[in-house]
Design an enzyme around this catalytic site. Structure first.
Site, PDB file in Angstrom:
ATOM      1  N   GLY A 146      -7.212  11.208  -4.556  1.00  0.00           N
ATOM      2  CA  GLY A 146      -6.842  10.646  -5.850  1.00  0.00           C
ATOM      3  C   GLY A 146      -7.656   9.437  -6.243  1.00  0.00           C
ATOM      4  CB  ALA A 147     -10.870   8.148  -5.088  1.00  0.00           C
ATOM      5  N   GLY A 166      -6.961   4.498 -11.108  1.00  0.00           N
ATOM      6  CA  GLY A 166      -5.941   3.630 -10.548  1.00  0.00           C
ATOM      7  C   GLY A 166      -6.246   3.048  -9.188  1.00  0.00           C
ATOM      8  CB  SER A 187       6.367   3.773  -3.717  1.00  0.00           C
ATOM      9  OG  SER A 187       7.085   3.148  -4.767  1.00  0.00           O
ATOM     10  CE1 TYR A 219       6.247   8.363  -6.821  1.00  0.00           C
ATOM     11  CE2 TYR A 219       7.771   6.515  -7.010  1.00  0.00           C
ATOM     12  CZ  TYR A 219       6.492   7.002  -6.788  1.00  0.00           C
ATOM     13  OH  TYR A 219       5.466   6.125  -6.523  1.00  0.00           O
TER      14      TYR A 219
END
Length: 291
Positions: free
Chosen positions: A21-22, A25, A137, A163
């Site tokens: 996911g680079a 963000g 998270s 989530y």
């Protein structure tokens, strides 16, 4: 550890880091900081067009590789092509989206955030020489994983609960992997990080009125994605970062600030439950670990 910043990243020359996911963000900021410190970075992304923008900014030390964590065939293909790396950073994720299914039929949040990274780590672990960093998270605090229904097939879907479940799964996985690596006397370590409250493209995708409030809060309260990437960078590079430890911001109740050891919900230390999640994850992905 004081006010640790990107200036404290050790020289990364000669090292290779894979970052999922680079393309935006936190992942993009992580890749930029590591490349600036001398690392070769592999941008492992589903959206390769967006990744190309980041790669151009970084320069020749960036390589793009397609990886769709919502498709285990893509995960296997990526793993087969990877020749080796020093660090794997499990960064990619989706947050509070409407109910959708991965290619293999998993809940998109659990499938992308946890099961995809679980499978990826299992397949590439023999090729990782230093450490694995998995992003969780602060929302893991709200996770109440149902091992009998990981993919929300029996219950009414609740996007924020889903989530939180996926982020608790990330934390449990990172901790369990650390214990298993240590027990097998592996030279590779497993660490976990979270960004606090950072403004990224992750927010505002729920498809509800909540998106309006999140977009406003991003502008008013959130720290930058570059600041949110610091705990990941510390976990990925610091010689003082230790196996099995959870790192995050140290100010404003873990929302902002320099990285340090983070508090967490002690449900993540439930060994029996972690073993159950590990077994369920291996069964669902049909992929087993060597540790």
């Amino acid at each position: 550890m004081g006010e640790w910043s990107v200036a404290d990243i050790p020289d990364q020359s000669g090292r290779t880091v894979v970052i999922t996911g680079a393309n935006s963000g936190l992942g993009a900021e992580t890749a930029k900081a590591l490349a600036a410190a001398g690392a070769n970075v592999v941008l492992a992304c589903r959206n390769t067009e967006k990744a190309e923008v980041v790669a151009r900014e970084i320069g020749s030390s960036a390589t793009i590789a397609r990886l769709d964590l919502a498709d285990l065939d893509s995960v296997r293909a990526f793993a087969d092509d990877l020749t080796g790396a020093d660090v794997l950073i499990n960064n990619a994720g989706v947050m509070a989206i409407p109910l959708r299914r991965t290619t293999q039929g998993f809940d998109m949040q659990m499938g992308t955030n946890h099961l995809g990274h679980f499978a990826l780590t299992a397949l590439v672990l023999p090729k990782i020489t230093d450490r694995v960093v998995t992003l969780s998270s602060s929302m893991h605090q709200f996770g109440r994983i149902d091992l009998g229904d990981l993919n929300w097939e029996k219950r009414r879907y609740r996007r924020w609960r889903a989530y939180g479940d996926s982020k608790m799964a990330n934390l449990m996985f990172g901790k369990e992997l650390a214990e298993r690596l240590a027990a097998s006397s592996s030279a590779t370590s497993s660490l976990i990080a979270h960004p606090g409250y950072a403004a990224t493209e992750l927010q505002g995708k729920s498809g509800t009125v909540e998106d309006v409030f999140m977009n406003v809060a991003n502008k008013v309260f959130a720290q930058s994605a570059a600041a949110g990437a610091l705990p990941t960078l510390y976990a990925a590079t610091s010689p003082d970062a230790t196996n099995g430890t959870f790192y995050g911001p140290t100010q404003m109740f873990g929302a902002h600030g320099a990285p340090g050891i983070s508090g967490y919900n002690k449900r993540a230390d439930d060994k029996v439950f972690r073993d159950g999640l590990w077994t369920a994850s291996e069964k669902l992905t049909d992929i087993t670990f060597g540790v």
